[in-house]
Design an enzyme around this catalytic site. Sequence first.
Site, PDB file in Angstrom:
ATOM      1  CG  ASP A  47      21.536  65.530  30.221  1.00  0.00           C
ATOM      2  OD1 ASP A  47      21.340  65.441  31.438  1.00  0.00           O
ATOM      3  OD2 ASP A  47      21.510  64.539  29.455  1.00  0.00           O
TER       4      ASP A  47
ATOM      5  CD  GLU B 219      56.668  61.945  26.763  1.00  0.00           C
ATOM      6  OE1 GLU B 219      56.205  62.145  25.630  1.00  0.00           O
ATOM      7  OE2 GLU B 219      56.834  60.796  27.234  1.00  0.00           O
TER       8      GLU B 219
END
Length: 727
Positions: free
Chosen positions: A530, A610
Amino acid sequence: MAIIVNKEKIFTLNTQNTTYQMYVNEDGVLFHSYYGARVGECDLSYASHKPNWNAAFSSNPRGKGYSHNHTSEELSVFGVGDFRLSALALVNHDGTTGAEPVYHSYKILKGKYQIKGMPAFYGDEGETLVITLKDKAYDIYFHMYYGVFEENDLITRALVIENKTNSEIKLNKALSVTLDLQGGTYDMLHFYGAHMRERLLERTRITHLTSTVSSVRGASSHTQNPFVIVCDKSATEEFGSAYGIGLVYSGNFVICAEKDQHETTRVVAGINPEGFEYTVAPNETFETPEVAMVYSNEGFAKLSNNYHKAIRNNLCRGKYKNARRPVLINNWEGTYFDFNADKLVAMAKDAGKLGVELFVMDDGWFGHRDDDRSSLGDWFVNEEKLQGSLDNLVKRINAEGLQFGIWFEPECISEDSELFKAHPDYRLAIPNRDPQLSRHQFVLDMTRKEVRDNIYDQMVEVLNSANITYVKWDFNRHLTDIYSAALPKERQGEIYHRYMLGVYELLERLTSNFPNILFESCSGGGGRFDLGMLYYMPQAWTSDNTDAIDRLKIQYGTSFAYPVRAMGAHVSVCPNHGNARVTPLNTRGNVAYFGTYGLELDITKMTDEEKAEIKRQIAEFKEYYDLIQYGDYYRLLSPYTPDESRYCAWEVVSEDKSEALVCTVAYDSKCTVQPELLKVKGLDQNKMYRINGSEETYLGSALMNIGFWLEYDHLSYASRLYHITLA
Ligand code: GLA
């Protein structure tokens, strides 16, 4: 001039594209006339009441005897004739209720106001208007604060209630804003969810029933976000009126909207009155949290970009507000609680070779915590697990070329902890009841200074003991057992809010005393994402769900208010630990790029192929860093419409429109894949562009109105980046 006051007591707030107007009538009542697209200098007071409406009441608010229920007052009070949603309910010392605030004075302040002990937008470029109202009968003053940021069309509001009587008064409700929108039919976009699926978008019509978005969890929560958009029923990303209403607050909140009997839409927002009762002593004040409003008449994209810029420039603070943030690796999904120093150093060593700059040691390094049942509150290093001191571990990680970061959960306590043995009264608990466990832990009574001091001192000792440059501040449960041993029985209704003030105080102390530390907030993933938290910590972990496909909706919803730069986003392994989905590694990277980008895996277990891909990603992310982090953000294809397009897509565009980066992610493969044109946004319509260095060039307006052909992707969850540059 952003703030204009004329002699008729008309108060006009102007931003670049919006106007907000109020006026004081003959009786001294402050009415709301208008909020919306910018209008020239004129008196808009006629809009605040319905003419010739009902002979029984004068509906002319400039005259006497008007009806509170048929007009739009800036401060709507419960119990004095306005039967709609109200912002204020209070009880005077003599048991009488209600208030009739009338105009007292006003002042204009240079720069933006701040609120005592609470987060708020700031900035010298902002201007402040304070209108003071006073109750007709009692010496109670209502200071209405308005902050105006012209450039980003941001208007903030907060209310300060000052008790100048000789006795205590009680607030049963003290919201931050009342906003009336005359006529029209509006929708509300709100962002609901749960742990692992935060901020999903729901669009509902505002009808004559009350629509409520709220939390009583003591945190803003995963369930609802303290941000909504109220918009024309036909508003889209590019068209239509839209009002953003965001609370700069991290605790219990409420945002309500309804259409009244005369078709005016009213929105109120602020601290949730449920479980709230606040006593204001003589000569004391009560400050509401701030509400941050942005209006756009060009749909949601403009609204979002204004919030993004205002949050980046006028809410986030500290060294990392603008500085490039390090690419991090966090060991949580890589090891969970099962690690020692050697394992962490091995991870750091491999990560450093790929370009990772910061190693974050997550939960499990303190007390004797090897699972989630113990040690919260014991913020001292488990030297057995770390095979020595923290300083030693940090030095080893630094030697691999990485900075070091650490996890805390400062607001919670485990029953199995030294802190609990010494101070069993430090948790929130109701006498004669067993407090409720959640994730095997309790919440500390952060209303108490001695509790905060204890945690602060412990954290400071850790942070001073080694070269620590990052802190993850977590909060993994919600508030129950609302009783504080430190407050008298009449003040127990203050706990939720005082809890938040306590957390903010601790955060202020810590962040200002450690200005070189990058703080990231977290709450069981994105349970406290928030505007309040972003004031102290410029980034927040968006969700514990790291699956790239689920993240499409989570990051999409989050982007309506919050900038890419605030969204913690990491690449993790497949099958995903949360939902077992397998997605290509480059898709996981692309999705995390449009956040803070980091890794959350055991890099030592990855294949060479990877690792090479991760190395490529980090280099690519760094190359596009400024464009992604500071560009204008456009949602192009929604993750909610897979039947309309095979892709979810979004875009960032540099401020000078010279380049853009588009990302597409395909959903499940379908047998009949159709070629698709993708329209982009925000380019210069008269300039020529190339896509990924193509020979072919495209006119900006063509790319925006017709689009370009997407590359063919037949694999599920394939993702691509399209870099658009000036030809
Ligand atoms: C929460 C956080 C995770 C991790 C764990 C540790 O769930 O969201 O990222 O830090 O806590 O317990």
